[in-house]
Design a protein around this motif. Sequence first.
Motif, PDB file in Angstrom:
ATOM      1  N   ALA A 129       0.851  -1.190   0.000  1.00  0.00           N
ATOM      2  CA  ALA A 129       0.000   0.000   0.000  1.00  0.00           C
ATOM      3  C   ALA A 129       0.884   1.235   0.000  1.00  0.00           C
ATOM      4  O   ALA A 129       2.061   1.178   0.362  1.00  0.00           O
ATOM      5  N   GLY A 130       0.320   2.364  -0.398  1.00  0.00           N
ATOM      6  CA  GLY A 130       1.056   3.615  -0.383  1.00  0.00           C
ATOM      7  C   GLY A 130       1.282   4.111   1.030  1.00  0.00           C
ATOM      8  O   GLY A 130       0.738   3.575   2.000  1.00  0.00           O
TER       9      GLY A 130
ATOM     10  N   SER B 145      -9.179   3.459   4.959  1.00  0.00           N
ATOM     11  CA  SER B 145      -8.341   2.315   4.637  1.00  0.00           C
ATOM     12  C   SER B 145      -7.009   2.705   4.022  1.00  0.00           C
ATOM     13  O   SER B 145      -6.863   3.788   3.451  1.00  0.00           O
ATOM     14  N   TRP B 146      -6.066   1.796   4.125  1.00  0.00           N
ATOM     15  CA  TRP B 146      -4.871   1.843   3.293  1.00  0.00           C
ATOM     16  C   TRP B 146      -5.289   1.592   1.842  1.00  0.00           C
ATOM     17  O   TRP B 146      -6.203   0.806   1.575  1.00  0.00           O
ATOM     18  N   THR B 147      -4.624   2.235   0.903  1.00  0.00           N
ATOM     19  CA  THR B 147      -4.988   2.122  -0.509  1.00  0.00           C
ATOM     20  C   THR B 147      -3.775   1.736  -1.345  1.00  0.00           C
ATOM     21  O   THR B 147      -2.625   1.954  -0.948  1.00  0.00           O
ATOM     22  N   PHE B 148      -4.039   1.192  -2.536  1.00  0.00           N
ATOM     23  CA  PHE B 148      -2.969   0.698  -3.405  1.00  0.00           C
ATOM     24  C   PHE B 148      -2.622   1.720  -4.482  1.00  0.00           C
ATOM     25  O   PHE B 148      -2.587   1.413  -5.670  1.00  0.00           O
ATOM     26  N   ASP B 149      -2.346   2.934  -4.038  1.00  0.00           N
ATOM     27  CA  ASP B 149      -2.098   4.009  -5.000  1.00  0.00           C
ATOM     28  C   ASP B 149      -0.721   3.936  -5.641  1.00  0.00           C
ATOM     29  O   ASP B 149      -0.420   4.704  -6.562  1.00  0.00           O
ATOM     30  N   LEU B 150       0.129   2.996  -5.217  1.00  0.00           N
ATOM     31  CA  LEU B 150       1.428   2.813  -5.866  1.00  0.00           C
ATOM     32  C   LEU B 150       1.325   1.929  -7.109  1.00  0.00           C
ATOM     33  O   LEU B 150       2.229   1.902  -7.939  1.00  0.00           O
ATOM     34  N   ASP B 151       0.228   1.188  -7.229  1.00  0.00           N
ATOM     35  CA  ASP B 151       0.057   0.243  -8.323  1.00  0.00           C
ATOM     36  C   ASP B 151      -0.657   0.887  -9.511  1.00  0.00           C
ATOM     37  O   ASP B 151      -1.463   1.811  -9.335  1.00  0.00           O
ATOM     38  N   PRO B 152      -0.392   0.415 -10.710  1.00  0.00           N
ATOM     39  CA  PRO B 152      -1.093   0.930 -11.891  1.00  0.00           C
ATOM     40  C   PRO B 152      -2.608   0.820 -11.723  1.00  0.00           C
ATOM     41  O   PRO B 152      -3.119  -0.225 -11.321  1.00  0.00           O
ATOM     42  N   GLY B 153      -3.292   1.923 -11.989  1.00  0.00           N
ATOM     43  CA  GLY B 153      -4.734   1.935 -11.831  1.00  0.00           C
ATOM     44  C   GLY B 153      -5.211   1.976 -10.400  1.00  0.00           C
ATOM     45  O   GLY B 153      -6.417   1.916 -10.133  1.00  0.00           O
ATOM     46  N   GLY B 154      -4.262   2.052  -9.451  1.00  0.00           N
ATOM     47  CA  GLY B 154      -4.642   2.125  -8.039  1.00  0.00           C
ATOM     48  C   GLY B 154      -5.245   0.841  -7.504  1.00  0.00           C
ATOM     49  O   GLY B 154      -6.004   0.872  -6.532  1.00  0.00           O
TER      50      GLY B 154
ATOM     51  N   LEU C 294      -4.915  -9.044  -6.063  1.00  0.00           N
ATOM     52  CA  LEU C 294      -6.235  -9.071  -5.437  1.00  0.00           C
ATOM     53  C   LEU C 294      -7.267  -8.265  -6.212  1.00  0.00           C
ATOM     54  O   LEU C 294      -8.478  -8.472  -6.055  1.00  0.00           O
ATOM     55  N   GLY C 295      -6.794  -7.312  -7.032  1.00  0.00           N
ATOM     56  CA  GLY C 295      -7.712  -6.512  -7.835  1.00  0.00           C
ATOM     57  C   GLY C 295      -8.534  -5.521  -7.044  1.00  0.00           C
ATOM     58  O   GLY C 295      -9.581  -5.061  -7.503  1.00  0.00           O
ATOM     59  N   ILE C 296      -8.066  -5.141  -5.847  1.00  0.00           N
ATOM     60  CA  ILE C 296      -8.825  -4.226  -4.991  1.00  0.00           C
ATOM     61  C   ILE C 296      -8.108  -2.891  -4.872  1.00  0.00           C
ATOM     62  O   ILE C 296      -6.889  -2.803  -4.999  1.00  0.00           O
ATOM     63  N   GLU C 297      -8.895  -1.827  -4.626  1.00  0.00           N
ATOM     64  CA  GLU C 297      -8.342  -0.489  -4.450  1.00  0.00           C
ATOM     65  C   GLU C 297      -7.982  -0.218  -2.998  1.00  0.00           C
ATOM     66  O   GLU C 297      -7.064   0.544  -2.713  1.00  0.00           O
ATOM     67  N   ARG C 298      -8.728  -0.817  -2.086  1.00  0.00           N
ATOM     68  CA  ARG C 298      -8.556  -0.578  -0.652  1.00  0.00           C
ATOM     69  C   ARG C 298      -8.395  -1.899   0.083  1.00  0.00           C
ATOM     70  O   ARG C 298      -9.121  -2.856  -0.199  1.00  0.00           O
ATOM     71  N   LEU C 299      -7.499  -1.931   1.032  1.00  0.00           N
ATOM     72  CA  LEU C 299      -7.369  -3.112   1.868  1.00  0.00           C
ATOM     73  C   LEU C 299      -8.672  -3.399   2.599  1.00  0.00           C
ATOM     74  O   LEU C 299      -8.996  -4.551   2.910  1.00  0.00           O
TER      75      LEU C 299
END
Length: 355
Positions: free
Chosen positions: A88-89, A96-105, A110-115
């Motif tokens: 996560a970023g 929530s923690w978010t996956f903003d470091l990954d392409p498309g967030g 897992l294909g999710i935006e938020r943990l």
Amino acid sequence: MAEQSTDTPAGSENSEHTEGGKYTVAGKEFTRDTNYISTRITADGRDGFPVEPGRYRLIAARACPWANRAIIVRRLLGLEDAISMGLAGPTHDARSWTFDLDPGGRDPVLGIERLQEAFFKRQPDYPRGITVPAIVDTTTGAVVTNDFPRITEDFSTEWREHHRAGAPDLWPEEHRDEMAEVNKRVFTEVNNGVYRCGFAGSQEAYDKAYDRLWTALDWLEERLTDRRYLVGDTITESDVRLFTTLARFDPVYHGHFKCNRNRLTEMPALWAYARDLFQTPGFGDTTDFTQIKQHYYIVHKDINPTGIVPAGPDLSDWVTPHGRESLGGRPFGDGTPPGPTRESERVPEDATPLR
């Protein structure tokens, strides 16, 4: 266990909060919520989750000290092939923690935006903080556990069949009783002690927390003056647990959390000990000082309302000679250091003094 309400801050600093983004409660001491999802992944699968390479994904954040532990232990033991890792970023909102470091967030596995989504899959009305580290079952997309002390202990004990050749024993049988005592004091007085200072809601609470923290740091300074590692003559998980707090001390805790009697660099034994570990493969090469500073100074809006991230301190001293070899000890015991960090998991060069 399950997910938090939207008025409780996410992340690793959970206590009793009344509004999103607020970490201090006027007139009160900081109290950490230590209720985690206690399900375990074990060799015998007694909780319904057997050790199975490729099935589970460690979700971490380099900014978080508790998650940094899991990243270090996974690397030291060579579990990269057995347990994938999503990052996560460094910042999160109240949800929530978010996956903003990954392409498309989105986390690419897992294909999710938020943990938060993985916690809701485990329990739709999950009422507590969305914390890292967490381990997610990729076959269901649901969180298995976020019990951070147990996660790393189980990496050492339950996943032993999948350790790399030459992996160190981070939980040596002959030192476990002493480790339990040391770990308890390090957690209550140091790992959590800095938060007790930073999130104090009154002068009285802060003063008490400050005294407790420095009593413990003075004890550690004395303990580490004539011994290279906290317990025994090799690196154990006790060292991992202390290191992640020491790495954040001068960049964050000294100023942001008002733990300012001394800088780490002014405590000869602790500073040399921290540099010794930092320069050991698995420690410094998993430490991202940029993300660490961004997390604390941006997320804790009630402590730092401007959100300004300080430029300092100078980190170049982390790679200066520490001289701890003179105390003896064998960092990996009968084992060997981990190999080079995988390219996909390397800390950016501008976030570390390691080259």
